[in-house]
Design an enzyme around this catalytic site. Structure first.
Site, PDB file in Angstrom:
ATOM      1  N   ARG A   1       0.859  -1.180   0.000  1.00  0.00           N
ATOM      2  CA  ARG A   1       0.000   0.000   0.000  1.00  0.00           C
ATOM      3  C   ARG A   1       0.896   1.230   0.000  1.00  0.00           C
ATOM      4  NH1 ARG A   1      -1.210   2.603   4.585  1.00  0.00           N
ATOM      5  NH2 ARG A   1      -1.300   0.792   5.938  1.00  0.00           N
TER       6      ARG A   1
ATOM      7  N   HIS B   1      -3.736   4.101   4.569  1.00  0.00           N
ATOM      8  CA  HIS B   1      -4.793   3.098   4.659  1.00  0.00           C
ATOM      9  C   HIS B   1      -6.107   3.686   4.183  1.00  0.00           C
ATOM     10  CE1 HIS B   1      -7.972   0.773   6.793  1.00  0.00           C
ATOM     11  NE2 HIS B   1      -7.242  -0.232   6.369  1.00  0.00           N
TER      12      HIS B   1
ATOM     13  N   TYR C   1       4.267   5.621  11.101  1.00  0.00           N
ATOM     14  CA  TYR C   1       4.625   4.254  11.465  1.00  0.00           C
ATOM     15  C   TYR C   1       5.449   3.512  10.404  1.00  0.00           C
ATOM     16  CZ  TYR C   1       0.328   3.410   8.742  1.00  0.00           C
ATOM     17  OH  TYR C   1      -0.641   3.409   7.765  1.00  0.00           O
TER      18      TYR C   1
END
Length: 374
Positions: free
Chosen positions: A267, A271, A280
């Protein structure tokens, strides 16, 4: 997490065909593709990515409450989307924009869904048996398995006629594998030997949780505990996605039972539009996967076959035109009347729903232009 020795790859990151013992059984599926079909793979990946970028911009401008990007996963989606036959039923999660377009969904309907102006988005029967997006993680794996059970019980699979027999493909992410629904669907699929392919798009992050935390073993091994064979592919290789999915769907529709494909992809974006992946993820990880982008890889392959600049420019212009059309039509979307919430609760008129609809209409008619009781 990168590729493993088990990863099936037909097209390496440089765009060259891979010839190995693992790829040998799948190469005939690629040899059978016409030049026009190969060009269509590229066209769909490029157009959908440009749509994705435009939709993200529209969300930032207040045209949608949420956007779910699929950038980086086009290879896994386009290859598998074209691998399905016309009679197959497809159960998406919520970022399968490329598969939706391949099956005839106007992607503006995805915009409407995430804008909150539609209850569902489209009629699957009118759009290539492409079922509705499901934002409840893994719930649709049960829907898909139930539908596949119905196909088997109705005798619509395993007859030996691949052009008529039906199968189901269900898309889900690595995060969904941690949900109980996904495990339950594997139980029933194995028990009833459903004509079904589970296609896991492992994009390495369940929001901010890495796949290494979710599973201590490669996810393609997990279905073996349920008696379902699993295979791992390079999900950024559109040719591997097509060939492996085509073979597994045909095996399932022929009566060999359910199959499981783990497509290793990434990805590239967030998200959803409410997420900030810079909190992160490491830049080095992102750079690693950008170098394995499915679109430049496939472009290099097509150029090695003699495709020239004119085709790629044609596709670029088409993608820009499509994005502009989506932008224009998004601003033209009208908010639906409140009566819409009652219209499709039941397939036939229901007295309670009719009563509630009439009550709301009477209530609204009693309000003044400012929404206050007249």
């Amino acid at each position: 997490m990168s590729y493993t020795e088990a990863t099936i790859q037909l097209l390496n990151p440089e765009g060259s065909l891979v010839t190995s013992d693992a790829s040998a059984e799948y190469l005939p599926y690629i040899d059978a593709l016409s030049d026009e079909q190969l060009r269509e793979f590229h066209r769909q990946m490029v157009v959908v990515r440009r749509f994705d970028e435009e939709a993200a911009n529209l969300q930032k401008q207040g045209q949608m409450g949420l956007w779910v990007p699929s950038i980086g996963q086009e290879g896994a989606q386009v290859g598998s989307g074209f691998a399905a036959r016309a009679q197959d039923h497809i159960f998406p999660a919520y970022r399968e924009h490329a598969v939706a377009r391949i099956r005839g969904v106007d992607v503006l309907d995805i915009v409407k869904l995430l804008r909150g102006t539609t209850h569902g988005g489209w009629n699957p029967a009118e759009h290539g048996n492409f079922h509705l997006y499901t934002l409840v993680i893994a719930a649709h794996t049960l829907h898909a398995t139930g539908y596949a059970m119905g196909i088997a019980l109705d005798g619509k699979s395993g007859t030996g006629n691949l052009d008529a027999d039906e199968a189901v493909i269900v898309y889900f992410g690595d995060g969904a594998t941690s949900q109980g629904d996904a495990s339950e669907s594997l139980v029933f699929a194995a028990s009833f030997q459903t004509p079904q392919v589970f296609l896991l798009q492992n994009n390495h992050w369940a929001i901010s949780v890495p796949v290494s935390t979710q599973s201590r073993t490669p996810l393609y091994l997990r279905p073996s505990g349920f008696g379902i064979p699993g295979v791992q592919i390079d999900g950024n290789d559109v040719l591997a996605s097509y060939a492996v999915t085509r073979k597994n769907l045909d095996d399932a529709r022929a009566g060999a039972g359910p199959r499981y494909i783990e497509a290793l992809t990434y990805r590239i974006g967030a998200h959803t539009s409410s997420d900030d992946p810079t909190k992160y993820r490491k830049d080095s990880e992102l750079d690693y996967w950008r170098q394995r982008d499915p679109i430049p890889r496939f472009e290099a392959f097509l150029r090695s076959r003699g495709e020239g600049d004119a085709f790629f420019e044609e596709v670029r212009v088409e993608a820009e035109d499509h994005a502009a059309d989506i932008r224009r039509r998004t601003f033209e979307i009208q908010d639906p009347g409140t009566s819409l919430i009652f219209d499709h609760v039941y397939s036939e008129p229901h007295p309670l729903v009719v009563e509630q609809k009439a009550w709301l209409a009477a209530y609204e008619s009693a309000l003044d232009e400012n929404g206050a009781q007249a």
